[in-house]
Design a protein around this motif. Structure first.
Motif, PDB file in Angstrom:
ATOM      1  N   ASP A  44       2.641   8.940  -6.093  1.00  0.00           N
ATOM      2  CA  ASP A  44       3.969   9.533  -5.918  1.00  0.00           C
ATOM      3  C   ASP A  44       4.094  10.899  -6.577  1.00  0.00           C
ATOM      4  N   ASP A  71       6.694   4.514   2.409  1.00  0.00           N
ATOM      5  CA  ASP A  71       7.879   4.517   1.544  1.00  0.00           C
ATOM      6  C   ASP A  71       8.476   3.129   1.308  1.00  0.00           C
ATOM      7  N   ASN A  85       8.692  11.198  -3.721  1.00  0.00           N
ATOM      8  CA  ASN A  85       8.246  12.009  -2.577  1.00  0.00           C
ATOM      9  C   ASN A  85       7.969  11.107  -1.381  1.00  0.00           C
ATOM     10  N   SER A  86       8.325  11.573  -0.202  1.00  0.00           N
ATOM     11  CA  SER A  86       8.094  10.799   1.021  1.00  0.00           C
ATOM     12  C   SER A  86       6.601  10.663   1.295  1.00  0.00           C
ATOM     13  N   GLU A  88       5.108  11.442   3.941  1.00  0.00           N
ATOM     14  CA  GLU A  88       4.651  12.682   4.596  1.00  0.00           C
ATOM     15  C   GLU A  88       4.281  13.733   3.553  1.00  0.00           C
ATOM     16  N   ASP A  89       5.141  13.887   2.537  1.00  0.00           N
ATOM     17  CA  ASP A  89       4.868  14.862   1.485  1.00  0.00           C
ATOM     18  C   ASP A  89       3.664  14.447   0.645  1.00  0.00           C
ATOM     19  N   ARG A  90       3.571  13.168   0.317  1.00  0.00           N
ATOM     20  CA  ARG A  90       2.434  12.684  -0.473  1.00  0.00           C
ATOM     21  C   ARG A  90       1.131  12.857   0.292  1.00  0.00           C
ATOM     22  N   ARG A  92       0.485  15.127   2.597  1.00  0.00           N
ATOM     23  CA  ARG A  92       0.165  16.567   2.669  1.00  0.00           C
ATOM     24  C   ARG A  92      -0.459  17.046   1.368  1.00  0.00           C
ATOM     25  N   VAL A  93       0.085  16.622   0.233  1.00  0.00           N
ATOM     26  CA  VAL A  93      -0.474  16.996  -1.064  1.00  0.00           C
ATOM     27  C   VAL A  93      -1.875  16.397  -1.216  1.00  0.00           C
TER      28      VAL A  93
END
Length: 166
Positions: A44, A71, A85-86, A88-90, A92-93
């Motif tokens: 996360d 999620d 963090n969603s 999608e964001d996780r 991408r990172v």
């Protein structure tokens, strides 16, 4: 995970993000003698402990797959205020990290079904796990794979970071 997964038009690190079925198909063609390493988690708020686990996992093989809890799965495991963090964001990172080759996700509480589908050679978890208690350990060993545990970085955790913020 993002709805548009590796349709061929993704660029940069987004090319590393795959739906599980597409990843299974891709691996079946690309695997040829390469050691596939699998790890999973919420990831996360990325911190040095995560990086140590991921780099240690990558060092054990040729292809590192990171599977993220979606999620709803994170909420069931960590409570209603998580994830921060969603997925999608996780994703991408995670995909931006050099040591990570592929990112996928799972909605179940454990990655067992995904592990059985992808059949990794090496299953890796962080040092807070006993190798015999890792979900999927028995299955990975049944096809000749192994389980590895990477030592934790002391006092580095998402829970500690969130507590410090509060």
């Amino acid at each position: 995970m993002p709805k548009k997964k590796n349709s061929g038009s993704a660029s940069g690190s987004a090319q590393k993000i795959y739906l599980r079925d597409k990843l299974r198909t891709f691996l079946s063609r690309r695997r040829r003698g390469k050691k596939v390493v699998f790890t999973n988690g919420c990831f996360d708020l990325l911190h040095p402990g995560h990086i140590q686990t991921l780099e240690g996992a990558k060092a054990k093989g040729d292809i590192l797959i990171v599977a993220l809890n979606e999620d709803e799965s994170v909420r069931r495991l960590k409570g209603p205020t998580r994830p921060v963090n969603s997925v999608e964001d996780r994703a991408r990172v995670m995909a931006a990290l050099e040591c990570v080759d592929f990112v996928t996700s799972f909605c179940e509480d454990t990655p067992l079904e995904l592990i059985e589908q992808l059949r990794p050679d090496i299953l890796v978890k962080g040092g807070d796990y006993d190798p015999d208690q890792v979900v999927g350990a028995r299955e990975v060993r049944s096809w000749g794979g192994r389980v590895a545990v990477i030592p934790l970085v002391p006092s580095k955790s998402t829970t500690a970071i969130l507590a410090a913020i509060r």
